[in-house]
Enzyme design. Structure first.
Site, mmCIF file in Angstrom:
data_model
loop_
_atom_site.group_PDB
_atom_site.id
_atom_site.type_symbol
_atom_site.label_atom_id
_atom_site.label_comp_id
_atom_site.label_asym_id
_atom_site.label_seq_id
_atom_site.Cartn_x
_atom_site.Cartn_y
_atom_site.Cartn_z
ATOM 1 N N LYS A 67 0.846 -1.205 0.000
ATOM 2 C CA LYS A 67 0.000 0.000 0.000
ATOM 3 C C LYS A 67 0.883 1.257 0.000
ATOM 4 O O LYS A 67 0.647 2.193 -0.766
ATOM 5 C CB LYS A 67 -0.932 -0.009 1.217
ATOM 6 C CG LYS A 67 -2.054 -1.029 1.074
ATOM 7 C CD LYS A 67 -2.793 -1.323 2.364
ATOM 8 C CE LYS A 67 -3.773 -2.483 2.155
ATOM 9 N NZ LYS A 67 -4.439 -2.947 3.368
ATOM 10 N N GLN A 104 -4.475 -1.692 9.648
ATOM 11 C CA GLN A 104 -4.428 -2.998 8.989
ATOM 12 C C GLN A 104 -5.113 -4.073 9.827
ATOM 13 O O GLN A 104 -4.858 -4.208 11.019
ATOM 14 C CB GLN A 104 -2.963 -3.384 8.709
ATOM 15 C CG GLN A 104 -2.792 -4.663 7.927
ATOM 16 C CD GLN A 104 -3.397 -4.611 6.530
ATOM 17 O OE1 GLN A 104 -3.297 -3.620 5.812
ATOM 18 N NE2 GLN A 104 -4.074 -5.683 6.136
ATOM 19 N N ASP A 147 -11.045 2.738 4.123
ATOM 20 C CA ASP A 147 -11.445 1.323 4.027
ATOM 21 C C ASP A 147 -12.962 1.198 3.888
ATOM 22 O O ASP A 147 -13.469 0.143 3.509
ATOM 23 C CB ASP A 147 -11.025 0.577 5.305
ATOM 24 C CG ASP A 147 -9.738 -0.224 5.104
ATOM 25 O OD1 ASP A 147 -9.400 -0.518 3.943
ATOM 26 O OD2 ASP A 147 -9.087 -0.563 6.117
#
Ligand code: NDP
Length: 309
Positions: free
Chosen positions: A53, A97, A120
């Site tokens: 990422k 994460q 997200d």
């Protein structure tokens, strides 16, 4: 019928190109979208995801920063970091994460992220906006990527019978919502669904988001269906490889086994499904690359909303 294999990596490349162009335009207005990625502990798979990422941000011209916290970090400490990141104007996206270590209250962390920075798309505000079909929603990256892939290959969604296998908050449910908003007739299946193969065989589009290695075999698939494999599992024996993959793929997979001890496998068994489907996404190189591309797109969208409007 032999399925056409959909090239997720190529579609992701196009999306990233689009994002890079937009980032360059924003740079002329002195705006650099910024993503903060937080990882707690040292799970090797999570380290790899976070690394890619950050690398993709750099490649596309976004600002990024990585916060690596020790395994023993408490929920309170993580909340304090999220709060700091919420306050910083140059940070447009915050991603913690998943999965964090078991002692962390992940729901509390997600709900602490400013919904405007929730790239997200897991915060309840964004989940609610998605449910309503609002263009304001930040949409979870994996299901958003699946829609991009279907659109890229001009696979009709409106009117299609779509079956989503899996009902998680991060993949199955938002996937079903997106398909519904695009006028598919959607069925959501899960571990209690009766006669799953009977349900999936009636589908024009099957999305497998289960987390069970090669569970979806040709018996689950109606002739000519489109099959999207979201799963990410691993196979580690030669016997599995020979059972799961088509003949032409076996040498490459065995080589991967020798080199790394395992090879990536989805929730779909390509050996049998490729004979029945019209389109099939591969693993790797299918949905995975699209997820990262959509994260970049969400970060730019968040930056534009927060700082231009
Ligand atoms: P979860 O474990 O949260 O959800 C799995 C879902 O599958 C649940 O709804 C579960 O049902 C259902 N399920 C489990 N077993 C069966 C069964 N035998 N029959 C029918 N349904 C079943 O997983 P996620 O949604 O987080 O992820 C799904 C997969 O996608 C995983 O392999 C994951 O690694 C992968 N993934 C890939 C991404 C990518 O970028 N490519 C991103 C995110 C995930 P129930 O609710 O009843 O328990």
């Amino acid at each position: 019928m032999t399925a056409k294999i959909l090239n997720g990596a190529a579609v992701a490349q196009q999306i990233k190109q689009r994002v890079a162009t937009r980032v360059a335009e924003l740079a002329e207005r002195n705006l650099k979208p910024g993503l903060a990625v937080v990882i707690v502990g040292s799970d090797p798979a999570s380290q790899v995801y976070v690394g890619s990422k950050v690398k993709t941000c750099e490649a596309l011209g976004l600002y990024s920063e990585k916060h690596t916290l020790p395994e023993e970090t408490t929920t309170e400490q993580l909340l304090a970091l999220v709060e700091q990141l919420n306050q910083r104007d140059e940070i447009d996206g915050i991603l913690v994460q998943s999965p964090p270590p078991a002692h962390i209250n992940e729901r509390r962390i997600i709900e602490a992220i400013d919904p405007a920075k929730d790239v997200d798309g897991f915060h309840k505000i964004n989940a609610g906006l998605l449910m309503q079909g609002s263009s304001e929603a930040l949409i979870p990256c994996t299901p958003a990527g699946v829609i991009e892939m279907l659109d890229h290959y001009q696979i009709p969604i409106a009117g299609a019978n779509a079956v989503v296998i899996g009902r998680s908050d991060i993949v199955g449910k938002p996937m079903a919502m997106l398909l519904l908003h695009r006028h598919a007739t959607v069925t959501i299946c899960h571990s209690r669904t009766k006669n799953l193969p009977e349900v999936t065989r009636r589908a024009d589009i099957v999305i497998a988001a289960i987390g069970r290695k090669a569970m979806i075999t040709g018996d689950y698939i109606g002739e000519g269906a489109v099959v999207v494999d979201v799963g990410m599992n691993s196979a580690s024996t030669e016997e599995e490889v020979r059972h799961i993959f088509p003949d032409e793929e076996i040498p490459k997979r065995l080589e991967a086994l020798q080199k790394r001890g395992s090879t990536l496998v989805g929730d779909v068994e390509p050996r049998s499904v490729v004979e029945r489907a019209s389109y099939l996404t591969p693993v790797p190189g299918g949905v995975g690359p699209l997820t990262i591309a959509m994260l970049m797109q969400n970060t730019v969208k968040a930056a534009e909303r927060r700082r231009l409007l």
